[in-house]
Scaffold this motif. Structure first.
Motif, PDB file in Angstrom:
ATOM      1  N   PRO A 198     -19.948   2.550   4.217  1.00 55.12           N
ATOM      2  CA  PRO A 198     -19.211   1.546   5.051  1.00 55.12           C
ATOM      3  C   PRO A 198     -17.701   2.076   5.173  1.00 55.12           C
ATOM      4  O   PRO A 198     -17.308   3.114   4.733  1.00 55.12           O
ATOM      5  CB  PRO A 198     -18.951   0.579   3.990  1.00 55.12           C
ATOM      6  CG  PRO A 198     -20.199   0.752   3.089  1.00 55.12           C
ATOM      7  CD  PRO A 198     -20.272   2.122   2.913  1.00 55.12           C
ATOM      8  N   ILE A 199     -17.006   1.624   6.297  1.00 57.13           N
ATOM      9  CA  ILE A 199     -15.606   2.003   6.466  1.00 57.13           C
ATOM     10  C   ILE A 199     -14.795   0.839   6.607  1.00 57.13           C
ATOM     11  O   ILE A 199     -15.274  -0.201   7.179  1.00 57.13           O
ATOM     12  CB  ILE A 199     -15.606   2.851   7.850  1.00 57.13           C
ATOM     13  CG1 ILE A 199     -14.553   3.445   7.831  1.00 57.13           C
ATOM     14  CG2 ILE A 199     -16.274   1.968   9.134  1.00 57.13           C
ATOM     15  CD1 ILE A 199     -14.349   4.622   9.264  1.00 57.13           C
ATOM     16  N   GLN A 203     -10.437   6.295  -4.566  1.00 60.83           N
ATOM     17  CA  GLN A 203     -11.641   6.632  -5.199  1.00 60.83           C
ATOM     18  C   GLN A 203     -11.863   6.121  -6.630  1.00 60.83           C
ATOM     19  O   GLN A 203     -12.985   6.011  -7.027  1.00 60.83           O
ATOM     20  CB  GLN A 203     -11.581   8.375  -5.318  1.00 60.83           C
ATOM     21  CG  GLN A 203     -11.229   8.734  -3.852  1.00 60.83           C
ATOM     22  CD  GLN A 203     -11.733  10.186  -3.681  1.00 60.83           C
ATOM     23  OE1 GLN A 203     -11.298  10.912  -4.771  1.00 60.83           O
ATOM     24  NE2 GLN A 203     -12.121  11.005  -2.513  1.00 60.83           N
ATOM     25  N   ALA A 204     -10.674   5.967  -7.470  1.00 57.62           N
ATOM     26  CA  ALA A 204     -11.035   5.685  -8.710  1.00 57.62           C
ATOM     27  C   ALA A 204     -11.431   3.978  -8.838  1.00 57.62           C
ATOM     28  O   ALA A 204     -12.193   3.670  -9.623  1.00 57.62           O
ATOM     29  CB  ALA A 204      -9.381   5.536  -9.460  1.00 57.62           C
ATOM     30  N   GLY A 205     -11.300   3.341  -7.763  1.00 55.63           N
ATOM     31  CA  GLY A 205     -11.802   2.077  -7.825  1.00 55.63           C
ATOM     32  C   GLY A 205     -13.060   1.691  -7.841  1.00 55.63           C
ATOM     33  O   GLY A 205     -13.744   0.890  -8.383  1.00 55.63           O
ATOM     34  N   GLN A 206     -13.847   2.883  -7.190  1.00 55.08           N
ATOM     35  CA  GLN A 206     -15.207   2.824  -7.421  1.00 55.08           C
ATOM     36  C   GLN A 206     -16.097   3.056  -8.570  1.00 55.08           C
ATOM     37  O   GLN A 206     -17.141   2.801  -8.685  1.00 55.08           O
ATOM     38  CB  GLN A 206     -15.682   3.742  -6.277  1.00 55.08           C
ATOM     39  CG  GLN A 206     -15.594   3.273  -4.777  1.00 55.08           C
ATOM     40  CD  GLN A 206     -14.729   4.333  -3.807  1.00 55.08           C
ATOM     41  OE1 GLN A 206     -15.211   5.630  -4.104  1.00 55.08           O
ATOM     42  NE2 GLN A 206     -14.186   3.976  -3.060  1.00 55.08           N
ATOM     43  N   SER A 207     -15.208   3.308  -9.672  1.00 53.16           N
ATOM     44  CA  SER A 207     -15.821   3.565 -11.066  1.00 53.16           C
ATOM     45  C   SER A 207     -14.924   2.366 -12.106  1.00 53.16           C
ATOM     46  O   SER A 207     -15.246   2.563 -13.163  1.00 53.16           O
ATOM     47  CB  SER A 207     -15.419   5.000 -11.550  1.00 53.16           C
ATOM     48  OG  SER A 207     -13.952   5.372 -11.474  1.00 53.16           O
ATOM     49  N   PRO A 252     -18.721   2.111  -2.790  1.00 45.65           N
ATOM     50  CA  PRO A 252     -18.090   3.153  -2.043  1.00 45.65           C
ATOM     51  C   PRO A 252     -17.788   2.947  -0.423  1.00 45.65           C
ATOM     52  O   PRO A 252     -18.780   2.767   0.178  1.00 45.65           O
ATOM     53  CB  PRO A 252     -18.974   4.626  -2.641  1.00 45.65           C
ATOM     54  CG  PRO A 252     -19.756   3.842  -3.617  1.00 45.65           C
ATOM     55  CD  PRO A 252     -19.965   2.444  -3.422  1.00 45.65           C
ATOM     56  N   PHE A 253     -16.656   3.177  -0.148  1.00 39.37           N
ATOM     57  CA  PHE A 253     -16.435   3.116   1.345  1.00 39.37           C
ATOM     58  C   PHE A 253     -15.249   4.229   1.875  1.00 39.37           C
ATOM     59  O   PHE A 253     -14.603   4.569   1.043  1.00 39.37           O
ATOM     60  CB  PHE A 253     -16.098   1.620   1.927  1.00 39.37           C
ATOM     61  CG  PHE A 253     -14.925   1.485   1.255  1.00 39.37           C
ATOM     62  CD1 PHE A 253     -13.708   1.409   1.794  1.00 39.37           C
ATOM     63  CD2 PHE A 253     -14.925   0.682  -0.095  1.00 39.37           C
ATOM     64  CE1 PHE A 253     -12.337   1.055   1.276  1.00 39.37           C
ATOM     65  CE2 PHE A 253     -13.331   0.085  -0.406  1.00 39.37           C
ATOM     66  CZ  PHE A 253     -12.300   0.251   0.134  1.00 39.37           C
ATOM     67  N   ILE A 254     -15.162   4.365   2.826  1.00 38.53           N
ATOM     68  CA  ILE A 254     -14.513   5.198   3.692  1.00 38.53           C
ATOM     69  C   ILE A 254     -13.157   4.557   4.082  1.00 38.53           C
ATOM     70  O   ILE A 254     -13.324   3.441   4.638  1.00 38.53           O
ATOM     71  CB  ILE A 254     -15.133   5.932   4.905  1.00 38.53           C
ATOM     72  CG1 ILE A 254     -16.046   6.828   4.689  1.00 38.53           C
ATOM     73  CG2 ILE A 254     -13.741   7.011   5.635  1.00 38.53           C
ATOM     74  CD1 ILE A 254     -16.741   7.219   5.660  1.00 38.53           C
ATOM     75  N   LEU A 255     -11.764   4.599   3.542  1.00 36.84           N
ATOM     76  CA  LEU A 255     -10.671   3.845   3.863  1.00 36.84           C
ATOM     77  C   LEU A 255     -10.067   4.571   5.024  1.00 36.84           C
ATOM     78  O   LEU A 255      -9.839   5.783   5.087  1.00 36.84           O
ATOM     79  CB  LEU A 255      -9.684   3.887   2.606  1.00 36.84           C
ATOM     80  CG  LEU A 255      -8.277   3.336   2.819  1.00 36.84           C
ATOM     81  CD1 LEU A 255      -8.433   2.007   3.291  1.00 36.84           C
ATOM     82  CD2 LEU A 255      -7.622   3.404   1.389  1.00 36.84           C
ATOM     83  N   VAL A 256      -9.748   3.911   6.090  1.00 41.43           N
ATOM     84  CA  VAL A 256      -8.892   4.204   7.173  1.00 41.43           C
ATOM     85  C   VAL A 256      -7.444   3.398   7.297  1.00 41.43           C
ATOM     86  O   VAL A 256      -7.656   2.223   7.568  1.00 41.43           O
ATOM     87  CB  VAL A 256      -9.761   4.293   8.750  1.00 41.43           C
ATOM     88  CG1 VAL A 256      -8.930   4.740   9.659  1.00 41.43           C
ATOM     89  CG2 VAL A 256     -10.947   5.151   8.391  1.00 41.43           C
TER      90      VAL A 256
END
Length: 323
Positions: free
Chosen positions: A73-74, A92-96, A104-108
């Motif tokens: 997802p984005i 990235q830490a938030g996904q764990s 998990p997603f791509i942050l823009v």
């Protein structure tokens, strides 16, 4: 030789003589972007639709490189000049996070180029307000006060005032949907069916505008402390039109947040954000758009400024929580 503990207290060398100062050799330097944000790539993009140049920060999830066949997802975040530095380090830490794990997603993060980054508080008015949306007098006064204080040249201040009279959220949305997203889709593995958008203040107004317009791209949308000012806000006219259209909003989410102090503490934000946000929530309850999933949260103790980052995580819990 160890220095006696007494010297740390009385400033002597332990036998009564003054201690000798030791230089630690401070060297001032500027760390590289990569040192601060090692997982982020930065781009600048010229928009023909909006007639402007934007800065774009792209931060993939931690596991992005592990499986070259997997798409993600984005989520687009406006006001990137403000919110990229405050949210990307935790992305990235938030996904764990075992207490509130995220998909998990791509942050823009989308903001303004290096050349115009100093002007982002003014340029966002042009890009985030729906066409025909009136700008409150306090915004015009803020520009004038900045000019008088020598913080803005007069010609630059006049340019912003002219922008305020002709807001163009439709063009900014066109940039995101028709120019930026297709370019990113060529370079990153994106789940085309799971695209989100979040904004706060005028960014929250923009997000609400996009949700009501039933964007073909954005399906999970967060509108935090949206700057819906007055009963004549275009948002309510657009909402009535959307209800009358009887379009199906199934598979779409809108998460609305407000800082607790914006609502309860007497002051300017009670009518700049709290009043309009409360009315929008009432409309979604009394005249729901068919299929639209609406959630909301009042974030305790937070103000309009301090509530931004907590509102971001509220949106992620509502729309991108795993499990």
């Amino acid at each position: 030789m160890n220095m006696p503990a007494s010297s740390a207290v009385d400033g002597t060398d332990g036998i009564g003589a003054p201690a000798t100062a030791v230089s630690i050799g401070l060297t001032e330097t500027a760390p590289s972007f990569g040192a601060l944000f090692p997982s982020t790539r930065y781009f600048e993009v010229d928009s023909k639709i909006a007639g402007a140049r934007f800065g774009v920060w792209v931060t993939p999830p931690a596991q992005y490189d592990a499986d070259q066949a997997k798409s993600y997802p984005i989520v687009y975040q406006v006001d990137g000049n403000l919110f990229f530095p405050t949210t990307a380090p935790l992305h990235q830490a938030g996904q764990s996070d075992s207490m509130s794990p995220q998909i998990p997603f791509i942050l823009v993060s989308v903001g303004y180029s290096e050349r115009e980054s100093h002007a982002w508080p003014w340029l966002r008015v042009r890009d985030l307000l729906p066409p025909g949306e009136s700008v409150p007098e306090v915004m015009l006064q803020a520009v004038e006060l900045s000019v008088q204080a020598g913080l803005l040249p007069r010609d630059e201040g006049d340019r912003y005032i002219e922008m305020f009279a002709n807001p163009a959220a439709d063009k900014f949305l066109g940039f995101l949907e028709e120019e930026l997203h297709p370019q990113l889709a060529k370079s990153f593995r994106i789940d085309a069916d799971n695209v989100g958008l979040w904004g706060v203040s005028y960014g929250g107004l923009f997000s609400a505008y996009v949700a009501i317009r039933r964007s073909d791209l954005f399906k999970r949308i967060g509108a935090s402390s949206p700057g819906i000012v007055g009963e004549d806000s275009r948002i309510f006219e657009l909402y009535r039109e959307a209800v009358a259209s009887k379009q199906d909003y199934s598979g779409r989410q809108l998460h609305i947040t407000l800082g607790g102090r914006e609502l309860t503490e007497p002051g300017i934000y009670q009518w700049l954000t709290a009043l309009g946000t409360s009315r929008l929530l009432a409309e979604t309850s009394h005249h729901p758009l068919p299929g639209l999933e609406v959630s909301s949260e009042v974030i305790p103790l937070e103000s309009h400024l301090s509530g931004g980052v907590p509102a971001w995580f509220s949106f992620l819990r509502a729309c991108y929580r795993r499990g």
